[in-house]
Design a protein around this motif. Structure first.
Motif, PDB file in Angstrom:
ATOM      1  N   GLU A 133     -15.164  -1.233   4.164  1.00 54.86           N
ATOM      2  CA  GLU A 133     -15.058  -0.421   5.386  1.00 54.86           C
ATOM      3  C   GLU A 133     -15.634  -1.177   6.583  1.00 54.86           C
ATOM      4  O   GLU A 133     -15.070  -1.152   7.678  1.00 54.86           O
ATOM      5  CB  GLU A 133     -15.799   0.909   5.195  1.00 54.86           C
ATOM      6  CG  GLU A 133     -15.675   1.838   6.391  1.00 54.86           C
ATOM      7  CD  GLU A 133     -16.385   3.155   6.167  1.00 54.86           C
ATOM      8  OE1 GLU A 133     -16.521   3.911   7.139  1.00 54.86           O
ATOM      9  OE2 GLU A 133     -16.811   3.422   5.018  1.00 54.86           O
ATOM     10  N   HIS A 136     -13.179  -3.903   7.572  1.00 52.26           N
ATOM     11  CA  HIS A 136     -12.027  -3.337   8.264  1.00 52.26           C
ATOM     12  C   HIS A 136     -12.398  -2.957   9.701  1.00 52.26           C
ATOM     13  O   HIS A 136     -11.643  -3.230  10.645  1.00 52.26           O
ATOM     14  CB  HIS A 136     -11.513  -2.109   7.508  1.00 52.26           C
ATOM     15  CG  HIS A 136     -10.347  -1.429   8.172  1.00 52.26           C
ATOM     16  ND1 HIS A 136      -9.071  -1.974   8.200  1.00 52.26           N
ATOM     17  CD2 HIS A 136     -10.276  -0.255   8.852  1.00 52.26           C
ATOM     18  CE1 HIS A 136      -8.269  -1.162   8.864  1.00 52.26           C
ATOM     19  NE2 HIS A 136      -8.970  -0.116   9.262  1.00 52.26           N
ATOM     20  N   LYS A 189      -2.117  -1.722   7.609  1.00 54.68           N
ATOM     21  CA  LYS A 189      -2.722  -1.070   6.445  1.00 54.68           C
ATOM     22  C   LYS A 189      -1.988  -1.315   5.136  1.00 54.68           C
ATOM     23  O   LYS A 189      -2.569  -1.179   4.071  1.00 54.68           O
ATOM     24  CB  LYS A 189      -2.796   0.444   6.702  1.00 54.68           C
ATOM     25  CG  LYS A 189      -3.638   0.820   7.919  1.00 54.68           C
ATOM     26  CD  LYS A 189      -3.691   2.312   8.116  1.00 54.68           C
ATOM     27  CE  LYS A 189      -4.575   2.967   7.087  1.00 54.68           C
ATOM     28  NZ  LYS A 189      -4.761   4.415   7.358  1.00 54.68           N
ATOM     29  N   ASP A 195       0.117  -1.314  -4.124  1.00 51.31           N
ATOM     30  CA  ASP A 195       0.783  -0.048  -4.473  1.00 51.31           C
ATOM     31  C   ASP A 195       1.470  -0.177  -5.828  1.00 51.31           C
ATOM     32  O   ASP A 195       1.362   0.704  -6.686  1.00 51.31           O
ATOM     33  CB  ASP A 195       1.827   0.317  -3.414  1.00 51.31           C
ATOM     34  CG  ASP A 195       1.196   0.608  -2.055  1.00 51.31           C
ATOM     35  OD1 ASP A 195      -0.044   0.690  -1.986  1.00 51.31           O
ATOM     36  OD2 ASP A 195       1.953   0.736  -1.068  1.00 51.31           O
ATOM     37  N   TYR A 198      -1.074  -0.330  -8.700  1.00 49.57           N
ATOM     38  CA  TYR A 198      -1.656   0.991  -8.948  1.00 49.57           C
ATOM     39  C   TYR A 198      -0.670   1.877  -9.705  1.00 49.57           C
ATOM     40  O   TYR A 198      -1.038   2.559 -10.674  1.00 49.57           O
ATOM     41  CB  TYR A 198      -2.048   1.636  -7.621  1.00 49.57           C
ATOM     42  CG  TYR A 198      -2.672   3.005  -7.773  1.00 49.57           C
ATOM     43  CD1 TYR A 198      -4.022   3.146  -8.096  1.00 49.57           C
ATOM     44  CD2 TYR A 198      -1.908   4.158  -7.582  1.00 49.57           C
ATOM     45  CE1 TYR A 198      -4.589   4.407  -8.229  1.00 49.57           C
ATOM     46  CE2 TYR A 198      -2.467   5.411  -7.706  1.00 49.57           C
ATOM     47  CZ  TYR A 198      -3.814   5.530  -8.036  1.00 49.57           C
ATOM     48  OH  TYR A 198      -4.369   6.783  -8.174  1.00 49.57           O
ATOM     49  N   ASP A 240     -12.961   8.620  -5.877  1.00 48.84           N
ATOM     50  CA  ASP A 240     -13.197   9.400  -4.664  1.00 48.84           C
ATOM     51  C   ASP A 240     -13.237  10.900  -4.924  1.00 48.84           C
ATOM     52  O   ASP A 240     -13.314  11.688  -3.988  1.00 48.84           O
ATOM     53  CB  ASP A 240     -12.129   9.083  -3.629  1.00 48.84           C
ATOM     54  CG  ASP A 240     -10.731   9.355  -4.161  1.00 48.84           C
ATOM     55  OD1 ASP A 240      -9.809   9.423  -3.344  1.00 48.84           O
ATOM     56  OD2 ASP A 240     -10.562   9.510  -5.390  1.00 48.84           O
ATOM     57  N   SER A 269      -8.281   6.996  -6.702  1.00 52.77           N
ATOM     58  CA  SER A 269      -7.110   6.997  -5.829  1.00 52.77           C
ATOM     59  C   SER A 269      -6.673   5.571  -5.523  1.00 52.77           C
ATOM     60  O   SER A 269      -7.355   4.597  -5.847  1.00 52.77           O
ATOM     61  CB  SER A 269      -7.427   7.731  -4.522  1.00 52.77           C
ATOM     62  OG  SER A 269      -8.368   6.962  -3.770  1.00 52.77           O
ATOM     63  N   ASP A 271      -6.549   4.202  -2.543  1.00 61.04           N
ATOM     64  CA  ASP A 271      -7.513   3.608  -1.608  1.00 61.04           C
ATOM     65  C   ASP A 271      -8.772   3.145  -2.340  1.00 61.04           C
ATOM     66  O   ASP A 271      -9.316   2.072  -2.045  1.00 61.04           O
ATOM     67  CB  ASP A 271      -7.887   4.612  -0.515  1.00 61.04           C
ATOM     68  CG  ASP A 271      -6.756   4.828   0.483  1.00 61.04           C
ATOM     69  OD1 ASP A 271      -5.832   3.975   0.516  1.00 61.04           O
ATOM     70  OD2 ASP A 271      -6.793   5.835   1.204  1.00 61.04           O
ATOM     71  N   THR A 274      -7.964   0.041  -4.284  1.00 62.34           N
ATOM     72  CA  THR A 274      -7.881  -1.089  -3.359  1.00 62.34           C
ATOM     73  C   THR A 274      -9.260  -1.579  -2.969  1.00 62.34           C
ATOM     74  O   THR A 274      -9.520  -2.791  -2.939  1.00 62.34           O
ATOM     75  CB  THR A 274      -7.084  -0.686  -2.102  1.00 62.34           C
ATOM     76  OG1 THR A 274      -5.766  -0.295  -2.486  1.00 62.34           O
ATOM     77  CG2 THR A 274      -7.011  -1.823  -1.106  1.00 62.34           C
ATOM     78  N   ASP A 275     -10.154  -0.627  -2.664  1.00 67.10           N
ATOM     79  CA  ASP A 275     -11.535  -1.005  -2.318  1.00 67.10           C
ATOM     80  C   ASP A 275     -12.194  -1.767  -3.462  1.00 67.10           C
ATOM     81  O   ASP A 275     -12.889  -2.764  -3.248  1.00 67.10           O
ATOM     82  CB  ASP A 275     -12.361   0.238  -1.982  1.00 67.10           C
ATOM     83  CG  ASP A 275     -11.995   0.827  -0.628  1.00 67.10           C
ATOM     84  OD1 ASP A 275     -11.302   0.120   0.149  1.00 67.10           O
ATOM     85  OD2 ASP A 275     -12.386   1.970  -0.349  1.00 67.10           O
TER      86      ASP A 275
END
Length: 792
Positions: A133, A136, A189, A195, A198, A240, A269, A271, A274-275
Motif C-alpha cells: 500500500e 502504491h 491497476k 487474475d 488466482y 481480508d 481475495s 487483492d 496480489t498483496d
C-alpha cells in the motif's frame, strides 16, 4: 508495531519552498536554493539548469564529523563542520558527491533529520517488497506530481497525454481517444496475469481461495518448507475476511483456536492474493531476512571472503583517483578484505598505485576511514592486504598509525592462549578485529627479532610488467594501454626492506611467495597471492591440489595487471578451486562484479560465506560427481519499467517506442571443460587438461523471450525458457542466474538487470526486484517469473 510511512514524515514547508545553502566544490562555493519535493521524492536545485537527485539514488548521507575528510580536502575551517552535509549518490552509473553548508545549525538539523527519514523509508521498500500500500501510494503521488505541471491539482488533456507517453509507448498520434483512455485507467491497476493465476487456484474450491487451497499452492508451486502453522499465520495476515482480522487481533482463546485449526470460512481475495505475491513473505530470496545463519566458528580458510582489489581507486588503474571513498563504499557493501599499496610520503606514508599517474592519499586517512566503516555492515574481521614499497622508517610510522587508529582491534598476537598456530581461528573468534596481510620472509624466530634485512620483491608490479609484455608480443594490433604499462613498469626491480614492527603484526595472514603446492610446505598462517593468469595456470595443472591446499590455507586471487580499465574476471571459476580471497575492482560494475554482489547477499551480507562441503572436507571423491539440472523459467511480465535518464537525472520522455525482451542466463564454473584438472565422473583419477583449451572462460547458457512490441512500461511475455547445465560435487552455490531486460532496437545498457545465486533463488511465482546497470535498485520496477529446478 506499525512501520513508518511517508505520511509519518512531515516535510516542513520551509524545505518544500527551498532554503539557500552553499554548494561546495574543489575550486568554488556557490549559493543556490535547495528544496525537497516529497511527492516526487527528490532534492531539487537550479544552477545553470534544473538539477535533481532522486532520494532512492542516494547511497549515503554524511554530516558533521562524518564528512570531515571533504572539509579538509577543501581546506575549510572547523566552523563549517556542524552545518555540513555530504550526499553520495549515483548519476549515470557514476558515484557523485554533493557538499552543502547550511546557513545555521537549525536549518542543518531540519535538512539532516528529514532527509534521513525519507531515505530510510525508500531503503526499507528496496530491502523487500513489503507494505504494498505504501509503495502504491508513493508511486501514485510521484506520477501525479510529475504530471501536474500547473500545480493546480488537476490534469489537463495535454498533461494526461504527456503522462501516457511516460507510462506507455502506444501514444504516437498526438491525442488520446476514449478507448486509449480506458486502457490507460486500467493500466494503473490491472494485472491480468495475476487474475488468471488466482482463478486457476480458487477454482479448486468453488471459486474461493481457502487456506487449504493456499497451502496446496505454497507446497506445489512455491516449494515452501514452512510448517502448517507458519503457513496459516501467513494466510491470516493477508486474508481480508473480518474473521481473519478477529483471528489475528482477538484475545479470545476459543476464536483463535478455532481459526488456527481450520481458518473457518476465511478466504483470500484477489487483492489480498496480489498483496501476498508482492510481499516479503513471498520474497525471491531464500535469505530475505538478512540474518547470519551459517556456522561462523570454523577456521577462516573454510569461508569465501568478500575481497577488494586496489580499493583506493575509483577509476582507471593508470590514471584514476586515489581516495578514501573506495574503502567506505566497499566496507559498507560488506567487503571484508581491502588493499593498500603503500609508498613513502613527505611526512607519513601514502597510498596510491605506484609508478602511475594516480593521485595519492595519506595512509592515516585511509586507516581512519577503514576504522569508521569496518564493522557497520558486518561484525566479522577485516583483512588489510598491503603491498609495502616504503622505507623501513615509514613502515614503522605505518605500524604506529595502525596501532593509534585501530587500537585493541588490531591483531598483533594469537587470540586466546594459543602459542603455536595449528589452524586458523574462526570469524567468530576474530569479531571486530583487524588483521594485516603482507609478504614476509622473516620466518625464523631468530630473524623475527631483527629490525631490518628482509628483502621483499614487489611481485604485483613485476606481474603487470610481464603481462603487459606478453600482451604486446601476442597482439596483432598493440594495445596502447599495454604499451604505456610496459613503459611505466619496465624498471620495477626495486627492493624494499622490512622492519620487525611490520613482521610483529603478521599473525594469521603471513604473505609468502607461491612456489607451487606439491613442492612446498606451507604453515596454516601462510597466504600466497596469485594473479588470475597464475591462478589459471595452477588450475590447469591440477585444480584438485589447489582445492586441497585451500582446505587449510588462505589463498588470494587478484585481477591481472593488464586490466587497465579496472574490469573484473568471473569469480566463480576461482571459488570453485577453493580460493577464499577473490579480489575485485569494486568501482567497475560488470558481470563479474554482479556475480560477486549476488554471492555475498547471502548469510546476512556478513562478507563471509561457509564454503560447500566438497571444498572444505577431506573427502576428495565428491569432486568427481556430476549431476545434470534443468532450470525452467516462465517469464510472465514486468511492472513499471524505468525510462533512461539524462545527465541531470530527469527521465527522457520522447516518442521512441520500446520493444523489450528478457534474456535469462545461467553462469557456471568451468568444471565440465577440459581446462580444469578436476577428476573425471565415476573415477577418482585426475584428468589431464587439454593444452588447446583457453583458460579463464566460464560457461554461460542463455535463452531469451520474444520482444513485446511498443510496451516499455508493463510488458507481458508469458514464455517458458529452459536452461540445462552440469554441476560438479553438488556445487549449486557456485551457479548464478542473470535476468536482463533489453530493448530489441537499442544496443548498449540494458533496461534493467537482476543477478542471483541459484541457491538463494526461491522457486515458484516471484517478483524479482530490478536494478540498473550499476546495481542501483529501482524503487517500483519488478519482473514477475515462475522458476523451478529439476534434476536431469
Amino acid at each position: 508495531m506499525r512501520k513508518a510511512s511517508v505520511a509519518d514524515v512531515p516535510v516542513p514547508a520551509l524545505l518544500q519552498r527551498g532554503i539557500r545553502m552553499s554548494k561546495v566544490a574543489p575550486r568554488s562555493q556557490q549559493s543556490y536554493i535547495f528544496r525537497l519535493d516529497v511527492d516526487q521524492g527528490q532534492i531539487v536545485w537550479e544552477s545553470k539548469r534544473l538539477r535533481i537527485i532522486p532520494i532512492e539514488d542516494i547511497k549515503e548521507l554524511r554530516s558533521g564529523s562524518e564528512a570531515r575528510y571533504y572539509r579538509h580536502q577543501f581546506q575549510l575551517s572547523l566552523e563549517h563542520e556542524h552545518r555540513w552535509i555530504t550526499i553520495v549518490y549515483l548519476l549515470n552509473g557514476q558515484h557523485k558527491t554533493l557538499h552543502l553548508i547550511a546557513p545555521c545549525k537549525d536549518t542543518f538539523q531540519l535538512w539532516d533529520i528529514t532527509l534521513r527519514k525519507l531515505h530510510a523509508i525508500r531503503q526499507r521498500l528496496k530491502a523487500g517488497l513489503a507494505d504494498e500500500e505504501m509503495r502504491h501510494t508513493m508511486w501514485m503521488r510521484q506520477y501525479w506530481k510529475w504530471s501536474d505541471r500547473e500545480n493546480d491539482q488537476q490534469l489537463s488533456f495535454d498533461e494526461v497525454k504527456r503522462l501516457c507517453r511516460r507510462l506507455t509507448d502506444s501514444q504516437r498520434n498526438g491525442f488520446l481517444n476514449f478507448s486509449e483512455f480506458e486502457k490507460f485507467v486500467k493500466l494503473l491497476k490491472a494485472r491480468p496475469e495475476l487474475d488468471r493465476l488466482y482463478e486457476e487456484w480458487s477454482s479448486k474450491d468453488g471459486g474461493k481461495l481457502t487456506f487449504a487451497v493456499f497451502e496446496a499452492f505454497m507446497r506445489e508451486c512455491q516449494k515452501s518448507s514452512l510448517d502448517q502453522e507458519e503457513l496459516r499465520t501467513v494466510f491470516l495476515r493477508y486474508a481480508d475476511n473480518c474473521q481473519a482480522n478477529a483471528a489475528t487481533t482477538s484475545s479470545s482463546p476459543s476464536l483463535s483456536s478455532s481459526c488456527s485449526n481450520d481458518c473457518g470460512d476465511i478466504t483470500m481475495s484477489l487483492d489480498a492474493f496480489t498483496d501476498f505475491l508482492q510481499s516479503s513473505d513471498n520474497s525471491v530470496f531464500t535469505d530475505q531476512h538478512g540474518r547470519v545463519y551459517q556456522d561462523m566458528t570454523q577456521p577462516l580458510c573454510h569461508y569465501f571472503i568478500y575481497s577488494s582489489h586496489n580499493t583506493y581507486l575509483v577509476g582507471h588503474q593508470l590514471v584514476g583517483e586515489s581516495t578514501i571513498e573506495g574503502y567506505i563504499r566497499a566496507l559498507l557493501q560488506g567487503c571484508r578484505s581491502v588493499e593498500l599499496d603503500i609508498y613513502n610520503g613527505v611526512t607519513e606514508p601514502v597510498v596510491f598505485h605506484g609508478k602511475t599517474l594516480t593521485s595519492a592519499v595519506p595512509v592515516r586517512e585511509v586507516c581512519e576511514a577503514i576504522s569508521k566503516s569496518a564493522f557497520v555492515a558486518s561484525p566479522y574481521p577485516i583483512i588489510i592486504s598491503a603491498e609495502l614499497h616504503c622505507s623501513v622508517a615509514q613502515q614503522d610510522m605505518l605500524v604506529a598509525i595502525m596501532h593509534e587508529v585501530f587500537g585493541e582491534a588490531l591483531v598483533s598476537a594469537p587470540v586466546g592462549e594459543q602459542l603455536k598456530i595449528d589452524k586458523l581461528p574462526s570469524p567468530e573468534e576474530l569479531k571486530g578485529r583487524v588483521l594485516l596481510k603482507t609478504k614476509n620472509l622473516h620466518l625464523s624466530e631468530q630473524e623475527r627479532s631483527r629490525t631490518t634485512g628482509v628483502v621483499v620483491h614487489t611481485e604485483t608490479e613485476l606481474d603487470i610488467s610481464r603481462e603487459a609484455s606478453e600482451e604486446l608480443r601476442g597482439a596483432k594490433t598493440p594495445n596502447i594501454q599495454a604499451i604505456k604499462a610496459h613503459s611505466v613498469f619496465n624498471h620495477v626491480h626495486t627492493k624494499v626492506k622490512m622492519s620487525a614492527a611490520i613482521v610483529a603484526l603478521l599473525v594469521y595472514t603471513v604473505g609468502v611467495k607461491y612456489r607451487g603446492i606439491k613442492e612446498e610446505r606451507y604453515r596454516p598462517e601462510h597466504v600466497f597471492s596469485l594473479s588470475e593468469t597464475k591462478a589459471d595456470k595452477a588450475m590447469k595443472r591440477d585444480a584438485v591440489d589447489l582445492i586441497k591446499h585451500t582446505k587449510d590455507h588462505l589463498v588470494r586471487i587478484y585481477p591481472k595487471g593488464s586490466r587497465f580499465g579496472s574490469t573484473n574476471y568471473l569469480p566463480h571459476r576461482y571459488w570453485a578451486a577453493g580460493a577464499q580471497l577473490v579480489a575485485f575492482n569494486c568501482q567497475t560494475c560488470d558481470l563479474g562484479c554482479m556475480i560477486n554482489h549476488a554471492m555475498f547477499q547471502r548469510n546476512g551480507r556478513a562478507g563471509y560465506l561457509l564454503k560447500p562441503e566438497a571444498l572444505r572436507l577431506p573427502d576428495e571423491s565428491t569432486l568427481a560427481r556430476r549431476t545434470l539440472h534443468h532450470l525452467d523459467v516462465l517469464v510472465i511480465s514486468a511492472q513499471q519499467l524505468q525510462r533512461p535518464k539524462d545527465s541531470t537525472g530527469q527521465e527522457i520522455i520522447d516518442r521512441n517506442t520500446v520493444d523489450p525482451y528478457v534474456e535469462v542466463s545461467a553462469h557456471t564454473p568451468d568444471w565440465a571443460s577440459s581446462s580444469s584438472a578436476w577428476p573425471s565422473p565415476g573415477s577418482s583419477s585426475r584428468r589431464t587438461p587439454s593444452p588447446s583449451t583457453t583458460a579463464g572462460v566460464a560457461p554461460v547458457l542463455t535463452a531469451r523471450t520474444s520482444p513485446v512490441k511498443d510496451n516499455g512500461f508493463n510488458p507481458v511475455w508469458q514464455e517458458s525458457l529452459r536452461l540445462t547445465f552440469e554441476c560438479a560435487a553438488n556445487l549449486l552455490e557456485l551457479v548464478f542466474v542473470r535476468f536482463v531486460i533489453r530493448d530489441r532496437d537499442r544496443h548498449g545498457k540494458p533496461i534493467a538487470v537482476h543477478c542471483v545465486n541459484l541457491t538463494n533463488l526461491n522457486m515458484g511465482y516471484r517478483h524479482l526486484p530490478l536494478y540498473d546497470s550499476q546495481l542501483c535498485q529501482y524503487l517500483f520496477s519488478t519482473l514477475f517469473v515462475k522458476c523451478s529446478l529439476q534434476d536431469g
